[in-house]
Design an enzyme around this catalytic site. Structure first.
Site, PDB file in Angstrom:
ATOM      1  N   ARG A   1      18.144 -20.926  12.513  1.00  0.00           N
ATOM      2  CA  ARG A   1      18.689 -19.402  11.907  1.00  0.00           C
ATOM      3  C   ARG A   1      17.536 -19.537   9.949  1.00  0.00           C
ATOM      4  O   ARG A   1      18.658 -19.494   8.914  1.00  0.00           O
ATOM      5  CB  ARG A   1      20.570 -19.489  11.208  1.00  0.00           C
ATOM      6  CG  ARG A   1      21.589 -19.573  12.501  1.00  0.00           C
ATOM      7  CD  ARG A   1      20.580 -17.974  12.836  1.00  0.00           C
ATOM      8  NE  ARG A   1      21.611 -17.882  14.529  1.00  0.00           N
ATOM      9  CZ  ARG A   1      20.889 -17.808  15.789  1.00  0.00           C
ATOM     10  NH1 ARG A   1      19.909 -18.423  15.871  1.00  0.00           N
ATOM     11  NH2 ARG A   1      21.787 -18.192  16.863  1.00  0.00           N
TER      12      ARG A   1
ATOM     13  N   GLU B   1      25.905 -18.302   7.344  1.00  0.00           N
ATOM     14  CA  GLU B   1      25.376 -17.600   7.607  1.00  0.00           C
ATOM     15  C   GLU B   1      24.690 -16.490   7.241  1.00  0.00           C
ATOM     16  O   GLU B   1      24.089 -15.802   7.186  1.00  0.00           O
ATOM     17  CB  GLU B   1      25.644 -17.465   9.125  1.00  0.00           C
ATOM     18  CG  GLU B   1      24.452 -16.623   9.937  1.00  0.00           C
ATOM     19  CD  GLU B   1      24.512 -17.191  11.619  1.00  0.00           C
ATOM     20  OE1 GLU B   1      23.838 -15.432  11.979  1.00  0.00           O
ATOM     21  OE2 GLU B   1      24.856 -17.499  12.038  1.00  0.00           O
TER      22      GLU B   1
ATOM     23  N   SER C   1      28.290 -12.947  12.104  1.00  0.00           N
ATOM     24  CA  SER C   1      29.113 -14.536  12.335  1.00  0.00           C
ATOM     25  C   SER C   1      28.864 -14.774  10.478  1.00  0.00           C
ATOM     26  O   SER C   1      27.926 -15.067  10.104  1.00  0.00           O
ATOM     27  CB  SER C   1      27.784 -15.170  12.693  1.00  0.00           C
ATOM     28  OG  SER C   1      28.063 -14.564  14.043  1.00  0.00           O
TER      29      SER C   1
END
Length: 315
Positions: free
Chosen positions: A178, A297, A227
């Protein structure tokens, strides 16, 4: 900002895109919260963006936003210029042969998955379930279902703050979970992606499975940012949030979803302050319970409203 607006709006400069002062950013984020942008520019095409970047003073902060699905704008708004690439001009997706696809940075992930399916190119089913754009997926190495952008990217085209063009290979991106190490001042405008040849029916089945899973376990029809936290090594963020007793936890109009407790929701008239304070409260409780420090995130941008600052949790 008024002087900058006048300079950029000067007809002699020849910009063809849309320039706004005080643009309401709550309208472009899925949370539907946040203060205004000092200025927002939506270029007509890449040539227009090059001209804009060349004219923008280097000292003016520039913030690039996409679809707004993974974005929390703070209540004080965003200083400088917010750049948003529109689908018209930056959203084209086409199969270009040899298992490859060229996609504009503003193209939706779902559109890329559909074009890949039609062309018989496998490995893009994961994008069918990500409610974002190609530019965001490149910048954060977006992924799901065991596949991520690092697995599919051939090269990305970007512009620097002066409008100069750069082509970055997969290795240049410095991908990790990520995350990408590409310079923050680069504006991604398009990418070439690739996948293996596959049967269209098999691709469609994989996409249907992604969609079914998403609709079954995620609050897809709520005002959410997807998320909230990255998965820590060896576990899942939602498991740690649940273990800390934060499923359904609420601050003002913000709530950790009871359906999927790594999803933060605006269940009423949540402010950016409500959402960020809820996230930091969860981070503290998870650390107290398991010793794990969750990483955001969701991307958080902008200024806090006066007197409504949120201190990040630090062990």
């Amino acid at each position: 900002m008024s002087e900058l607006f006048a300079a950029l709006a000067d007809p002699a400069l020849g910009l063809r895109g849309r320039l706004q002062a005080g643009a309401d950013l709550s309208k472009i984020t899925w949370f539907r919260t946040g203060g205004p942008a000092d200025l927002m520019f939506q270029p007509a095409d890449e040539a227009d963006l090059v001209a804009f970047l060349a004219a923008l003073p280097a000292e003016v902060p520039l913030t690039v936003v996409g679809i707004g699905s993974n974005l929390l704008i703070r209540d004080g708004g965003v200083g400088g210029v917010v750049l948003r690439l529109p689908a018209k001009g930056f959203g084209e997706v086409e199969a270009i042969g040899r298992g490859r696809i060229r996609a504009g940075a503003a193209a939706s992930d779902k559109r890329v998955a559909a074009v890949a399916c039609e062309a018989g190119i496998g490995g893009f089913h994961f994008l069918h379930g990500i409610p974002g754009s190609v530019g965001g997926a490149i910048r954060m190495n977006g992924g799901a279902n065991g596949v991520e952008m690092a697995d599919r990217l051939v090269e990305a085209r970007a512009l620097d703050r002066r409008g100069g063009a750069h082509v970055l290979s997969r290795a240049d991106m410095g991908f990790s979970y990520r995350h990408a190490d590409a310079p923050e001042d680069l504006v991604f405008v398009s990418a070439v992606l690739e996948g293996p040849e596959a049967d269209r029916n098999d691709i469609r089945r994989a996409m249907d499975e992604v969609q079914h899973h998403r609709e079954t376990v995620q609050p897809v029809r709520e005002k959410t940012g997807g998320s909230t936290f990255k998965n820590p090594p060896g576990t899942s963020a939602w498991k740690e949030v649940d273990r800390a007793g934060c499923r359904g936890l609420r601050v003002g109009g913000a709530e950790m979803s009871a359906l999927h407790c790594n999803f933060m929701l605006n269940v009423g008239e949540a402010t950016g302050h409500d959402l960020e304070l809820l996230g930091e409260t969860v981070r503290r409780r998870v650390h107290e319970t398991s010793g794990i420090l969750l990483e955001w995130e969701i991307r958080r941008l902008g200024r806090f409203a006066p007197g409504a600052e949120v201190e990040p949790f630090r062990p």
